[in-house]
Design a protein around this motif. Structure first.
Motif, mmCIF file in Angstrom:
data_model
loop_
_atom_site.group_PDB
_atom_site.id
_atom_site.type_symbol
_atom_site.label_atom_id
_atom_site.label_comp_id
_atom_site.label_asym_id
_atom_site.label_seq_id
_atom_site.Cartn_x
_atom_site.Cartn_y
_atom_site.Cartn_z
ATOM 1 N N ASN A 56 45.613 29.933 36.618
ATOM 2 C CA ASN A 56 45.789 28.850 35.642
ATOM 3 C C ASN A 56 44.561 28.657 34.762
ATOM 4 O OD1 ASN A 56 48.467 27.763 36.271
ATOM 5 N ND2 ASN A 56 47.552 27.508 38.306
ATOM 6 N N ASP A 57 43.476 29.274 35.132
ATOM 7 C CA ASP A 57 42.252 29.154 34.338
ATOM 8 C C ASP A 57 41.537 30.509 34.331
ATOM 9 O OD1 ASP A 57 39.953 28.518 33.053
ATOM 10 O OD2 ASP A 57 39.299 26.948 34.446
ATOM 11 N N PRO A 58 42.004 31.407 33.462
ATOM 12 C CA PRO A 58 41.459 32.772 33.475
ATOM 13 C C PRO A 58 39.958 32.831 33.209
ATOM 14 C CG PRO A 58 43.433 32.655 32.103
ATOM 15 C CD PRO A 58 43.085 31.250 32.478
ATOM 16 N N ASN A 59 39.404 31.795 32.567
ATOM 17 C CA ASN A 59 37.960 31.810 32.280
ATOM 18 C C ASN A 59 37.142 30.986 33.263
ATOM 19 O OD1 ASN A 59 37.940 33.542 30.088
ATOM 20 N ND2 ASN A 59 38.509 31.914 28.671
ATOM 21 N N TRP A 60 37.737 30.628 34.363
ATOM 22 C CA TRP A 60 37.022 29.852 35.380
ATOM 23 C C TRP A 60 35.682 30.528 35.706
ATOM 24 C CZ3 TRP A 60 38.352 30.668 41.175
ATOM 25 C CH2 TRP A 60 37.493 29.894 41.977
ATOM 26 N N GLU A 61 34.630 29.742 35.603
ATOM 27 C CA GLU A 61 33.281 30.297 35.793
ATOM 28 C C GLU A 61 33.103 30.921 37.184
ATOM 29 O OE1 GLU A 61 30.711 29.630 33.147
ATOM 30 O OE2 GLU A 61 30.106 31.434 34.213
ATOM 31 N N GLY A 62 33.745 30.309 38.174
ATOM 32 C CA GLY A 62 33.505 30.750 39.552
ATOM 33 C C GLY A 62 34.351 31.929 39.989
ATOM 34 N N ARG A 63 35.141 32.478 39.079
ATOM 35 C CA ARG A 63 36.067 33.546 39.489
ATOM 36 C C ARG A 63 35.330 34.848 39.781
ATOM 37 N NH1 ARG A 63 35.431 33.700 34.163
ATOM 38 N NH2 ARG A 63 35.643 35.642 32.996
ATOM 39 N N ASP A 64 35.940 35.667 40.622
ATOM 40 C CA ASP A 64 35.505 37.053 40.729
ATOM 41 C C ASP A 64 36.003 37.778 39.489
ATOM 42 O OD1 ASP A 64 34.494 36.494 43.218
ATOM 43 O OD2 ASP A 64 36.028 37.598 44.344
ATOM 44 N N ARG A 65 35.353 38.908 39.177
ATOM 45 C CA ARG A 65 35.797 39.702 38.029
ATOM 46 C C ARG A 65 36.435 40.996 38.520
ATOM 47 N NH1 ARG A 65 33.094 35.007 36.901
ATOM 48 N NH2 ARG A 65 32.208 34.955 34.819
ATOM 49 N N PHE A 66 37.537 41.362 37.872
ATOM 50 C CA PHE A 66 38.196 42.621 38.220
ATOM 51 C C PHE A 66 38.267 43.515 36.985
ATOM 52 C CE2 PHE A 66 41.985 45.288 38.078
ATOM 53 C CZ PHE A 66 41.762 46.088 39.189
ATOM 54 N N ILE A 67 37.875 44.761 37.150
ATOM 55 C CA ILE A 67 37.910 45.709 36.029
ATOM 56 C C ILE A 67 38.697 46.945 36.448
ATOM 57 C CG2 ILE A 67 36.488 47.189 34.523
ATOM 58 C CD1 ILE A 67 34.556 44.518 35.938
ATOM 59 N N LEU A 68 39.699 47.256 35.661
ATOM 60 C CA LEU A 68 40.468 48.478 35.900
ATOM 61 C C LEU A 68 39.822 49.566 35.052
ATOM 62 C CD1 LEU A 68 43.105 49.715 37.165
ATOM 63 C CD2 LEU A 68 44.163 49.265 34.946
ATOM 64 N N SER A 69 39.011 50.395 35.695
ATOM 65 C CA SER A 69 38.232 51.345 34.893
ATOM 66 C C SER A 69 39.126 52.394 34.238
ATOM 67 C CB SER A 69 37.151 52.011 35.750
ATOM 68 O OG SER A 69 36.255 52.710 34.924
ATOM 69 N N GLY A 70 40.126 52.844 34.953
ATOM 70 C CA GLY A 70 41.072 53.789 34.353
ATOM 71 C C GLY A 70 42.113 53.003 33.571
ATOM 72 N N GLY A 71 41.773 52.652 32.351
ATOM 73 C CA GLY A 71 42.622 51.739 31.573
ATOM 74 C C GLY A 71 44.009 52.289 31.289
ATOM 75 N N HIS A 72 44.164 53.622 31.385
ATOM 76 C CA HIS A 72 45.500 54.190 31.130
ATOM 77 C C HIS A 72 46.521 53.651 32.135
ATOM 78 C CE1 HIS A 72 43.651 56.864 34.137
ATOM 79 N NE2 HIS A 72 44.879 57.080 34.569
ATOM 80 N N ALA A 73 46.024 53.255 33.319
ATOM 81 C CA ALA A 73 46.929 52.733 34.353
ATOM 82 C C ALA A 73 47.120 51.224 34.188
ATOM 83 C CB ALA A 73 46.372 53.059 35.737
ATOM 84 N N SER A 74 47.122 50.760 32.945
ATOM 85 C CA SER A 74 47.096 49.324 32.662
ATOM 86 C C SER A 74 48.205 48.536 33.358
ATOM 87 C CB SER A 74 47.177 49.097 31.150
ATOM 88 O OG SER A 74 48.310 49.760 30.618
ATOM 89 N N LEU A 75 49.349 49.174 33.569
ATOM 90 C CA LEU A 75 50.437 48.428 34.219
ATOM 91 C C LEU A 75 50.056 47.998 35.634
ATOM 92 C CD1 LEU A 75 53.493 50.390 32.847
ATOM 93 C CD2 LEU A 75 53.220 47.896 32.736
ATOM 94 N N THR A 76 49.144 48.734 36.244
ATOM 95 C CA THR A 76 48.629 48.331 37.559
ATOM 96 C C THR A 76 48.193 46.873 37.496
ATOM 97 O OG1 THR A 76 47.748 50.562 37.803
ATOM 98 C CG2 THR A 76 46.867 48.890 39.297
ATOM 99 N N GLN A 77 47.496 46.544 36.412
ATOM 100 C CA GLN A 77 46.946 45.199 36.276
ATOM 101 C C GLN A 77 47.955 44.229 35.660
ATOM 102 O OE1 GLN A 77 43.193 45.169 34.219
ATOM 103 N NE2 GLN A 77 42.655 43.131 34.969
#
Ligand SMILES: Cc1ncc(C[n+]2csc(CCOP(=O)(O)OP(=O)(O)O)c2C)c(N)n1
Length: 676
Positions: A56-77
């Protein structure tokens, strides 16, 4: 061991993730279905159990960050964002790769889709920037809450990433991994999807080394887990996977972690499992129908939603809300106890400059002597040091050229654990602000991108202009993401002296100026340098900027003392009679080994007047087209630029870009065309 127990609903949600991924690519007619299908259990486990997030708050300061390095697999995310309730809808999945209006483009784009922390697609960069996110977390925590044990601080969070063989093969991941271990980035965990397939087939042909041993040698904690069972069967045992991740988290608090997961691409799609064709082409109706049948779905129906499983997955948002509430209490207590730091946080978050910023530059300019020869790299170093005194959020360094690039901050501690101290850099501190990247320009670009994305701080990175080529791909990504990275590129011309042609930038100015949304700034003297910095930091437009600086002394000009402040940000500054302006492409002039200095200017002999235009986009000489679509999910410290060139021309619903030069239809290679 974790308390994570896979339920029947988890299993159904994972099946749904696979089917939706297959359907989305099928409907789009193109895309990368294989990895989203086989990575579904991994991504689901991370999003449901490990990543601390509040949909509900994608920019929440306290969140962990997730990065999908292989962006071609974007549907994963995208599918996990849909499951978690980020506002990504089933309709968005149906419009995967759907042209300019899609929120689910082929590769994840920062600012466009809620929950996407960074634009990925150029392989290796997500991995390297994830390390930058971890740098940013630590430095920002040091600024705001240095004395609280890290895990208790509201500014502590973890960084999670998924990468594939393509990321691991790219040298950038190795470069950056080496630094990550030195820096003891214990809050970073990367899942390496080892499906042994890439576009051209089996990775054994090109990736033969033991990757985990390589990472161990860097100093990473490593472990592995296999969905492929000893008897050849396949079991997506997410409880087992969760145990391995949890064990890593507990065992190696001071080491970055690489967990290799052995998988089969596209499993269990009939005819496509472990098949390279599933990497980057739609599976085809027959294979999709086969997948659906195997997973208990109606092969005739597309985008079927298992509502019960979805509701189960959506509960992650409730857990996120709880975590956010707990964090709020911690954050409020921190605010009350630290009013000064809280004011700093508010300023950084708002993207504002400190009060003394202008004065720092004014005071410095008061020391400039008209007529004196000052290299603009030297002026740049003076400006950085002057503003660093009032901008605690400013930090940076060089790719082993700090003395030459003038990127050293006097008296600053080095950002590194104390045990990294050397005779030359004895003052190492985990919260230091002087960065050292080693001879790793690309890593520097990726790490500073990650810092900008993962914190509210302002990094810079320096090298010789010649070696900006090594950094180029990260620079381009910063421009695309509209993040205000700052490049300090000295030794800007053929006047690099005795080093010869290997060190002489020739085409660089033109080629970097051709990158849309990169502001290439080439100040003529010390005043313009100082004013260029002032404008770069004060404008709300947050595009990246490259300071292209001389090695050699150039005269401090009387004219710029008066006019640079307005001049750098507006139309060219004039020195002589008002005729048609003529901007110089070889200004500042290069000192000659003999003859008068400054050399006689060629301009007065022509019917034109010389003009200084240190940054063409600032003086309005490069046209921009308004954005076709505004980015919507950016923190206040990272607003988008007011107008943007047509980077986002994709699909069929936008016009062709006008900001970048269009190749002439008759001369694919202009140089050749000119010669013949
Ligand atoms: C720097 C870069 N080079 C090339 C590509 C094109 N490309 C996209 S995916 C891919 C293969 C990636 O293989 P892998 O990481 O194993 O992904 P998987 O097959 O498991 O999905 C390539 C070459 C790219 N996106 N980035």
């Amino acid at each position: 061991m974790t308390e994570f127990k896979e339920t029947e609903l988890d299993e159904r949600a994972i099946k749904m993730a696979k089917v939706l991924s297959a359907d989305a690519v099928e409907k789009a007619g193109s895309g990368h279905p294989g990895s989203p299908i086989s990575l579904a259990p991994v991504a689901y486990t991370l999003y449901q159990h490990f990543i601390k997030h509040d949909p509900n708050d994608p920019n929440w300061e306290g969140r962990d960050r997730f990065i999908l390095s292989g962006g071609h697999a974007s549907l994963t995310q995208y599918v996990q964002l849909y499951f978690s309730g980020y506002g990504v809808t089933l309709d968005d999945l149906k419009h995967f790769r759907g042209g300019a209006d899609t929120r689910t483009p082929g590769h994840p784009e920062y600012g466009l889709t809620p929950g996407i922390e960074m634009t990925t697609g150029p392989l290796g960069q997500g991995f390297a920037s994830a390390i930058g996110f971890a740098y940013g977390e630590r430095f920002q925590r040091g600024l705001l809450d240095p004395n609280t044990p890290k895990e208790e601080s509201p500014f502590y969070h973890k960084i999670w990433a998924i990468c594939g063989e393509g990321d691991i093969e790219e040298g950038i991941s190795g470069e950056a991994a080496s630094l990550a271990a030195n820096q003891k980035l214990g809050n970073l965990t990367v899942i390496f999807d080892a499906n042994r397939i890439q576009i051209e087939g089996d990775t054994n042909l090109v990736l033969a080394e033991d990757v985990l041993k390589r990472f161990q040698a860097y100093g990473w904690y490593t472990d592995e887990f296999s969905f492929i069972q000893p008897d050849g069967s396949y079991k997506e045992d997410i409880e087992g996977l969760a145990d391995v991740i949890a064990k890593a988290e507990a065992a190696a608090p001071d080491q970055p972690k690489l967990i290799k997961v052995h998988s089969l691409i596209a499993w269990p799609t009939p005819g496509k499992t472990n098949d390279p064709s599933s990497h980057g082409s739609k599976l085809g109706a027959e294979a999709v129908a086969g997948l659906k049948k195997l997973l208990g779905y109606d092969p005739e129906e597309s985008f079927h939603v298992d509502e019960e499983a979805l509701a189960h997955a959506r509960k992650v948002a409730e857990r996120g809300l709880e975590a956010h509430k707990e964090w709020d209490e911690k954050f409020d207590a921190w605010r009350k106890a630290n009013p000064d730091k809280a004011a700093l946080y508010d300023r950084l978050k708002a993207g504002e400059l400190p009060e003394g910023f202008d004065k720092a530059i004014d005071d410095l300019e008061a020391t400039f002597e008209v007529g004196k020869g000052v290299a603009t790299r030297g002026a740049s170093g003076s400006v950085l040091n002057a503003i660093a005194a009032v901008m605690p959020e400013l930090w940076g360094g060089s790719a082993d050229l700090g003395g030459s690039n003038k990127t050293d901050l006097k008296g600053a501690a080095t950002f590194a654990p104390a045990e990294c101290a050397t005779a030359q850099w004895p003052n190492c501190n985990e919260f230091g602000r002087q960065l050292h990247f080693g001879v790793r320009e690309f890593t520097m670009g990726c790490i500073t991108n990650g810092i900008l994305l993962g914190s509210h701080t302002r990094p810079f990175g320096g090298t010789f202009f010649m070696f900006s080529d090594y950094e180029r791909s990260a620079v381009r990504l910063a421009a695309l993401m509209e993040i205000p990275n700052l490049y300090i590129w000295s030794h800007d011309s053929v006047a690099v002296g005795e080093d010869g042609p290997t060190h002489q930038p020739i085409e660089h100015l033109a080629s970097f100026r051709a990158i849309p949304q990169l502001e290439v700034i080439r100040p003529a003297d010390a005043f313009e340098t100082a004013e260029a910095y002032r404008y770069f930091f004060e404008k709300k437009n947050t595009l990246p900027g490259a300071m292209v600086l001389t090695r050699q002394g150039v005269p401090v000009l009387a004219e710029t003392a008066a006019k640079a402040k307005d001049g750098v940000r507006k139309a060219p500054t004039s020195w002589s009679t008002p005729r048609a302006p003529r901007t110089s492409s070889f200004w500042p002039p290069v000192p000659r080994s003999s003859g008068p200095w400054p050399p006689p200017r060629p301009w007065p002999t022509r019917a034109s007047r010389p003009a200084s235009s240190p940054c063409r986009p600032w003086s309005g000489s490069r046209s921009r087209t308004p954005s076709t679509r505004r980015p919507c999910f950016r923190p206040p410290s990272r607003p988008a630029s007011p107008s943007r060139p047509a980077w986002r021309c994709r699909g069929t619903s936008t016009s062709a870009p006008t900001a970048s030069p269009s190749p002439s239809s008759s001369s694919a290679c202009r140089a050749t065309a000119r010669r013949t």
